[in-house]
Design a protein around this motif. Structure first.
Motif, short mmCIF file in Angstrom:
data_model
loop_
_atom_site.label_atom_id
_atom_site.label_comp_id
_atom_site.label_asym_id
_atom_site.label_seq_id
_atom_site.Cartn_x
_atom_site.Cartn_y
_atom_site.Cartn_z
N ILE A 157 125.32 -44.51 34.30
CA ILE A 157 124.36 -44.09 33.60
C ILE A 157 124.92 -43.97 32.17
CG2 ILE A 157 122.48 -42.37 33.20
CD1 ILE A 157 122.31 -42.16 36.01
N ALA A 158 125.66 -42.99 31.95
CA ALA A 158 126.29 -42.71 30.67
C ALA A 158 126.66 -43.73 29.70
CB ALA A 158 127.05 -41.34 30.65
N PRO A 159 127.64 -44.58 30.38
CA PRO A 159 127.96 -45.79 29.60
C PRO A 159 126.93 -46.56 28.98
CG PRO A 159 129.27 -45.36 31.58
CD PRO A 159 128.19 -44.48 31.79
N ALA A 160 125.73 -46.50 29.58
CA ALA A 160 124.65 -47.39 29.56
C ALA A 160 123.64 -46.92 28.40
CB ALA A 160 123.71 -47.79 30.63
N ILE A 161 124.01 -45.56 27.85
CA ILE A 161 123.12 -44.77 27.03
C ILE A 161 123.98 -45.37 25.45
CG2 ILE A 161 122.28 -42.53 25.85
CD1 ILE A 161 122.24 -41.72 28.79
N PRO A 162 123.34 -46.15 24.54
CA PRO A 162 123.97 -46.37 23.22
C PRO A 162 124.63 -45.02 22.60
CG PRO A 162 121.92 -47.55 23.42
CD PRO A 162 122.13 -46.66 24.53
N SER A 163 123.88 -43.94 22.49
CA SER A 163 124.39 -42.84 21.77
C SER A 163 125.48 -41.76 22.35
CB SER A 163 123.17 -41.95 21.29
OG SER A 163 122.51 -41.44 22.47
N TYR A 164 125.53 -42.37 23.68
CA TYR A 164 126.78 -41.64 24.45
C TYR A 164 127.88 -41.83 23.86
CZ TYR A 164 129.41 -39.75 28.43
OH TYR A 164 130.22 -38.85 29.25
N LYS A 165 128.14 -42.96 23.35
CA LYS A 165 129.74 -43.53 22.82
C LYS A 165 130.09 -42.57 21.49
CE LYS A 165 129.26 -48.08 24.21
NZ LYS A 165 127.81 -48.09 25.04
N THR A 166 128.98 -42.04 20.94
CA THR A 166 129.31 -41.25 19.54
C THR A 166 129.44 -39.79 19.94
OG1 THR A 166 127.15 -40.99 19.03
CG2 THR A 166 128.26 -43.04 18.19
N ARG A 167 129.32 -39.48 21.23
CA ARG A 167 129.12 -38.02 21.48
C ARG A 167 130.33 -37.34 21.76
NH1 ARG A 167 124.81 -36.52 19.67
NH2 ARG A 167 124.97 -38.73 18.48
N SER A 168 130.61 -36.14 21.31
CA SER A 168 132.16 -35.42 21.43
C SER A 168 132.40 -35.11 22.88
CB SER A 168 132.02 -34.10 20.76
OG SER A 168 131.21 -33.43 21.12
N GLU A 169 133.55 -34.86 22.97
CA GLU A 169 133.83 -34.45 24.34
C GLU A 169 133.16 -33.14 25.18
OE1 GLU A 169 135.48 -34.61 28.03
OE2 GLU A 169 135.65 -36.09 26.31
N ASP A 170 132.67 -32.14 24.11
CA ASP A 170 132.14 -31.12 24.48
C ASP A 170 130.77 -31.43 25.04
OD1 ASP A 170 134.45 -29.58 23.93
OD2 ASP A 170 133.43 -28.51 22.25
N ASP A 171 130.03 -32.27 23.80
CA ASP A 171 128.70 -32.79 24.36
C ASP A 171 128.79 -33.46 25.65
OD1 ASP A 171 127.61 -31.67 21.90
OD2 ASP A 171 127.73 -33.73 21.11
N ARG A 172 129.67 -34.27 26.07
CA ARG A 172 129.69 -35.02 27.32
C ARG A 172 130.08 -34.16 28.59
NH1 ARG A 172 133.22 -40.73 26.17
NH2 ARG A 172 132.07 -41.28 24.30
N VAL A 173 130.49 -33.19 28.37
CA VAL A 173 130.80 -31.90 29.45
C VAL A 173 129.21 -31.43 29.86
CG1 VAL A 173 131.51 -29.77 29.79
CG2 VAL A 173 133.11 -31.44 28.95
N PHE A 174 128.72 -30.98 28.68
CA PHE A 174 127.21 -30.53 28.77
C PHE A 174 126.35 -31.58 29.46
CE2 PHE A 174 128.74 -27.24 25.77
CZ PHE A 174 128.23 -26.08 26.42
N LEU A 175 126.39 -32.64 28.75
CA LEU A 175 125.61 -33.87 29.24
C LEU A 175 125.64 -33.98 30.82
CD1 LEU A 175 125.74 -36.30 26.44
CD2 LEU A 175 123.73 -35.06 27.25
N ALA A 176 126.85 -33.96 31.21
CA ALA A 176 126.91 -34.34 32.73
C ALA A 176 126.59 -33.17 33.67
CB ALA A 176 128.58 -34.48 32.83
N ASN A 177 126.69 -31.97 33.15
CA ASN A 177 126.36 -30.72 33.65
C ASN A 177 124.88 -30.61 33.97
OD1 ASN A 177 125.31 -27.76 33.41
ND2 ASN A 177 127.01 -27.96 34.83
N SER A 178 124.21 -31.03 32.74
CA SER A 178 122.91 -30.93 32.93
C SER A 178 122.15 -32.16 33.61
CB SER A 178 122.28 -31.11 31.33
OG SER A 178 122.42 -29.97 30.91
N PHE A 179 122.94 -33.28 33.79
CA PHE A 179 122.14 -34.30 34.53
C PHE A 179 122.23 -33.95 35.90
CE2 PHE A 179 123.00 -38.15 37.07
CZ PHE A 179 121.69 -38.86 36.92
N VAL A 180 123.32 -33.48 36.44
CA VAL A 180 123.51 -32.94 37.79
C VAL A 180 122.51 -31.84 38.33
CG1 VAL A 180 124.95 -32.39 39.78
CG2 VAL A 180 125.87 -33.89 37.89
N SER A 181 122.39 -30.99 37.41
CA SER A 181 121.61 -29.99 37.51
C SER A 181 119.99 -30.32 37.80
CB SER A 181 121.84 -28.77 36.42
OG SER A 181 123.13 -28.33 36.23
N LEU A 182 119.56 -31.32 37.07
CA LEU A 182 118.40 -31.74 37.55
C LEU A 182 117.74 -31.86 39.00
CD1 LEU A 182 117.92 -34.54 34.63
CD2 LEU A 182 116.83 -32.06 34.37
#
Length: 265
Positions: A39-64
């Motif tokens: 999922i994340a690799p298919a989101i265009p804006s994900y490539k420009t996110r910082s490492e911190d942002d990616r940690v929060f994004l993964a956490n929130s996706f699973v938490s849904l």
């Protein structure tokens, strides 16, 4: 020790809860892999996110996942309890729905504790204590037939985490100035009040009006020390959420106004 665990798992209630517990932990790990690999690799804006942002994004996706599924089990399980019988309410046995709701929630809480301990960005002592409270005490209370009404209420309140984690996904993917972000924040605050705050007096009334005659001394004092904590946390979080929504509304209007002024120039 192994024989004690085997004997414990031979009990039907413990077996149902354990299967839901382990299954929920496994589903959470699977969703983390799904997010990172597909999922994340298919989101265009994900490539420009910082490492911190990616940690929060993964956490929130699973938490849904538990925010949507656990309340679907917990709410009908509450309705199966003897709500009008104060003599038996707080030591009523759990239904299969209740066992699965608690196992699902606790399994995710254990997964999220491991995740939070693994990444400093989300390593909050308050969150880790909150999760440990849930993945240890919720199954204990359920299998001991103690205060299951309150356990199920706390599990059902995870429904409000849909708004919380959608907010984080939008924020970390760069949509903070969107109308969706604003209205999600407002809806989250309203849902938090309706789901967590508004029903609290009813459940607190049941807590103080029901019989504890079947409780051991340890169970009674454990309940007295721990059950009020989520009510206090919910009140504190609602206060912080309300302040945050009001502050962001003003910030959002400035951002939209500045964007409009830039376009006019």
């Amino acid at each position: 020790m192994l024989r004690a665990v085997e004997a414990w798992l031979s009990e039907p209630e413990a077996r149902v809860l354990a299967v839901a517990y382990a299954g929920s932990f496994g589903v959470s790990v699977g969703l983390l892999l799904l997010w990172r690999l597909l999922i994340a690799p298919a989101i265009p804006s994900y490539k420009t996110r910082s490492e911190d942002d990616r940690v929060f994004l993964a956490n929130s996706f699973v938490s849904l996942y538990p925010a949507f599924t656990a309340p679907l089990l917990a709410i009908p399980a509450i309705m199966e309890l003897p709500l009008h019988d104060h003599e038996s309410l707080l030591h009523a046995p759990p239904s299969t729905l209740a066992l699965r709701a608690v196992g699902l929630s606790a399994g995710y809480m254990l997964y999220d504790t491991v995740y939070c301990l693994s990444y400093r960005q989300v390593r909050s002592p308050l969150i880790i204590l909150h999760h440990a409270f849930s993945f240890v005490l919720f199954p204990y209370a359920t299998l001991r037939h103690r205060s299951i009404l309150l356990v199920l209420f706390f599990v059902s309140t995870e429904l409000t985490n849909l708004g919380q984690h959608l907010r984080i996904l939008l924020l970390k993917l760069g949509h903070e100035a969107s109308r969706l972000y604003l209205w999600n924040g407002v809806a989250w605050a309203v849902a938090f009040f309706v789901v967590r705050i508004l029903p609290s007096p009813y459940f607190f009334y049941k807590l103080v009006s029901s019989s504890y005659e079947q409780y051991s001394t340890f169970d009674f004092y454990l309940a007295a020390a721990t059950v009020p904590l989520p009510f206090m946390l919910n009140s504190f979080w609602f206060y912080m959420l309300s302040i945050g929504v009001l502050n962001f509304r003003n910030k959002w209007q400035r951002m939209r106004g500045g964007g409009g002024a830039s376009k006019r120039r």
